[in-house]
Design an enzyme around this catalytic site. Structure first.
Site, mmCIF file in Angstrom:
data_model
loop_
_atom_site.group_PDB
_atom_site.id
_atom_site.type_symbol
_atom_site.label_atom_id
_atom_site.label_comp_id
_atom_site.label_asym_id
_atom_site.label_seq_id
_atom_site.Cartn_x
_atom_site.Cartn_y
_atom_site.Cartn_z
ATOM 1 C CD GLU A 333 -2.776 -0.797 2.621
ATOM 2 O OE1 GLU A 333 -3.635 -1.481 2.772
ATOM 3 O OE2 GLU A 333 -2.370 0.125 3.306
ATOM 4 C CB CYS A 334 0.636 4.120 0.105
ATOM 5 S SG CYS A 334 0.575 6.656 -0.170
ATOM 6 N N GLY A 335 2.950 4.306 0.424
ATOM 7 C CA GLY A 335 4.877 3.542 0.330
ATOM 8 C C GLY A 335 5.027 2.910 0.411
ATOM 9 C CB SER A 430 -3.357 0.229 -4.645
ATOM 10 O OG SER A 430 -4.137 1.079 -5.594
#
Length: 452
Positions: A333-335, A430
Site C-alpha cells: 500500500e502506498c509507501g 496500489s
C-alpha cells in the site's frame, strides 16, 4: 446498553489545534488514573499515534462511510465497557465532508465541543461558536474552547463574546516545549503531523499541553462533571454481525513495521487475527530477512525519508525477491508500493534507488497528488478505504482497473476513476489504503486465503 461520558472535539477548519487538545485531554485524565479511549473520525494514520501515546490504549477510526455505522457503534460500545471516558477527534471542519464529523455525532448521540484558533480574533469568536452550535439542527452542543489565546485579557474578551456563558470551556494559551520556537507543539511535515514515535520528547510535549489545559474550566472538571453533562448510552451490537470466517487459518502474514512503514490501522491487524492468520512483524530497516511467512503486507509510511537505508539492506531485498519468486502473495500500500519500485525522485530532484521488485519509478511532489475515499472491487467483494499521497508512480506494469474514486451517498462530487492496482507476479500494489474490516473476505483473497 452501556453508559459512559463521551465528547467529540471538532473545529471550524483544519489546523485549529484539535489534535493537541484531544491528546492533552487524554493525557490529563490518564495521569489522574482514569481509563481513556480515543477515536479518530475519518482516515488518519498520524494523529492516532499521539492519542495512543497520551492514553496508553489503541486508537481506532470512526467513519460512517469507510468503517460503517455498525462498526463504529460496536467499537464505541466495547470501549464504553472498559473505560471512564471516550474522546473522538473530528476531521477537518465540523461540517466538512459527507458524511461529516457533525453527521457522526448526530447519528451516535455524541456531544460536540468546538476548538477555535482565536489567535487573531475577538468578538468573532462568539459568532463562530454560535454558528458551529446552530448550523446543523439537532447537534448536542457541549461548549467551546479557545485555542492559542494571547493573554488572560484576550481570553476574557473571547469569553464575553459568547451568547451562552455556560458554553465557555476555557482558553488554552500557545503551548511549546521551547518558548522561543515558532513551530507548534506537535511538528508537521508532508502528510501531516510528525509521528509521536519519532520524537524522544513526545510525552513531554503532551505533558506540557496537559498542564496548560489543567488551568481551564474543561481541565478542572471532575469525572462526575463529565458523567452529569456528557454521558451517552451505547447500545450493544448484534453479536452475529461481528463473526468473521477463518479464511486465513494456518497462514502467517508478515507485516512491515518500523519508522519507514508505520501507516497501520490497529483494526487491520485485528481483522487479520480474526481471519485466523498468525501476524508477525519485521523491520525492513533493521532486519536482514523476512520472517517465515505465507504472505506479506507492506503498509504505507515514509520510505522516501529512509530510501538510502532501505536500498542498502540488500539481504532483505533478496529475501523479498525469493518470497515473490515462490509465488507468495504481497499486498503493498502506498509507501509499501513505492519501496518496491525501481527508485524515487525526491522533491529536490535527487534520485534514490529502491528495491526494484516492481517495474516503475516514483516521484515525490511538493503538492498533494491523491486524496479521497476509494473502494476496491476484488473477486466479487468490495473493500473500502482511502488515498492520500504526495508521490506518483510511472510504471508499465499491468494495472487492474478495479479501484474507484467513490463519493459517499449525497456527496457533491460524483464517482470517477481512482487509484490503479498494479499486478506483477504475486505482487499487488496500489496507493489505495484498505480498511480490512470493510470486507474480510476480500482481504483473505489478497493474502491467498480460502474463499468464503
Amino acid at each position: 446498553m452501556t453508559r459512559c461520558p463521551a465528547l467529540l472535539i471538532s473545529a471550524p477548519a483544519s489546523g485549529q489545534g484539535k489534535t493537541t487538545v484531544v491528546a492533552a485531554l487524554a493525557r490529563l485524565h490518564t495521569r489522574q488514573g482514569r481509563r481513556v479511549r480515543v477515536f479518530k473520525c475519518g482516515p488518519d494514520f498520524l494523529d492516532p499515534h499521539w492519542h495512543q501515546l497520551a492514553s496508553g490504549a489503541p486508537v481506532h477510526q470512526l467513519d460512517l462511510w469507510m468503517t460503517g455505522e455498525a462498526d463504529a457503534r460496536a467499537r464505541l460500545h466495547a470501549a464504553a465497557q472498559e473505560c471512564d471516558l471516550i474522546l473522538v477527534e473530528g476531521v477537518m471542519g465540523l461540517f466538512d465532508g459527507q458524511p461529516s464529523a457533525a453527521d457522526l455525532a448526530q447519528r451516535l448521540g455524541l456531544p460536540v465541543m468546538g476548538v477555535v484558533d482565536a489567535s487573531a480574533m475577538a468578538a468573532t469568536f462568539g459568532a463562530l461558536a454560535y454558528g458551529l452550535q446552530h448550523y446543523q439542527p439537532g447537534l448536542r452542543w457541549a461548549g467551546v474552547l479557545a485555542n492559542r489565546a494571547a493573554s488572560p485579557r484576550h481570553a476574557q474578551m473571547l469569553q464575553s463574546s459568547l451568547r451562552e456563558p455556560g458554553h465557555w470551556l476555557g482558553a488554552l494559551m500557545r503551548v511549546s516545549v521551547d518558548p522561543g520556537a515558532k513551530a507548534g507543539l506537535l511538528p508537521e511535515r508532508h502528510l501531516g503531523l510528525v509521528s509521536a514515535q519519532e520524537l524522544p520528547d513526545g510525552l513531554a510535549r503532551l505533558d506540557a499541553a496537559a498542564d496548560a489545559l489543567a488551568d481551564t474550566p474543561l481541565g478542572q472538571m471532575t469525572l462526575a462533571d463529565w458523567q452529569a453533562r456528557w454521558s451517552v448510552d451505547f447500545a450493544a451490537p448484534d453479536a452475529s454481525a461481528a463473526l468473521v470466517p477463518a479464511l486465513l487459518q494456518g497462514r502467517t502474514v508478515a507485516v512491515a513495521h518500523d519508522a519507514a512503514f508505520s501507516f497501520i490501522y490497529p483494526a487491520n491487524i485485528d481483522c487479520l487475527a480474526q481471519l485466523g492468520a498468525r501476524v508477525v512483524f519485521f523491520s525492513p530497516l533493521a532486519d536482514a530477512a523476512l520472517p517465515p511467512c505465507d504472505a506479506l503486507w507492506l503498509p504505507g509510511g515514509y520510505p522516501e525519508l529512509h530510501a538510502a537505508r532501505l536500498a542498502a539492506n540488500i539481504s532483505l531485498r533478496d529475501s523479498l525477491q525469493a518470497h515473490v519468486a515462490a509465488g507468495k502473495p504481497v499486498w503493498a500500500e502506498c509507501g509499501g508500493m513505492v519501496a518496491l519500485s525501481v527508485g524515487i525522485t525526491q522533491a529536490d530532484g535527487a534520485c534514490q534507488p529502491l528495491w526494484g521488485l516492481l517495474p516503475g519509478t516514483a516521484t515525490l511532489h511538493k503538492r498533494l497528488a491523491g486524496l479521497g475515499p476509494q473502494q476496491l472491487a476484488w473477486r466479487g467483494y468490495t473493500l473500502r478505504g482511502h488515498t492520500f499521497h504526495y508521490s506518483t508512480l510511472a510504471s508499465d506494469t499491468a494495472a487492474l482497473a478495479e479501484v474507484a474514486r467513490t463519493a459517499p451517498p449525497h456527496a457533491a462530487s460524483a464517482p470517477g476513476v481512482g487509484e490503479a492496482v498494479y499486478r506483477h507476479g504475486s505482487i499487488h500494489a496500489s496507493y489505495f489504503h484498505a480498511w480490512f474490516a470493510s470486507s474480510p473476505a476480500a482481504v483473505a483473497a489478497l493474502f491467498g486465503g480460502a474463499q468464503a
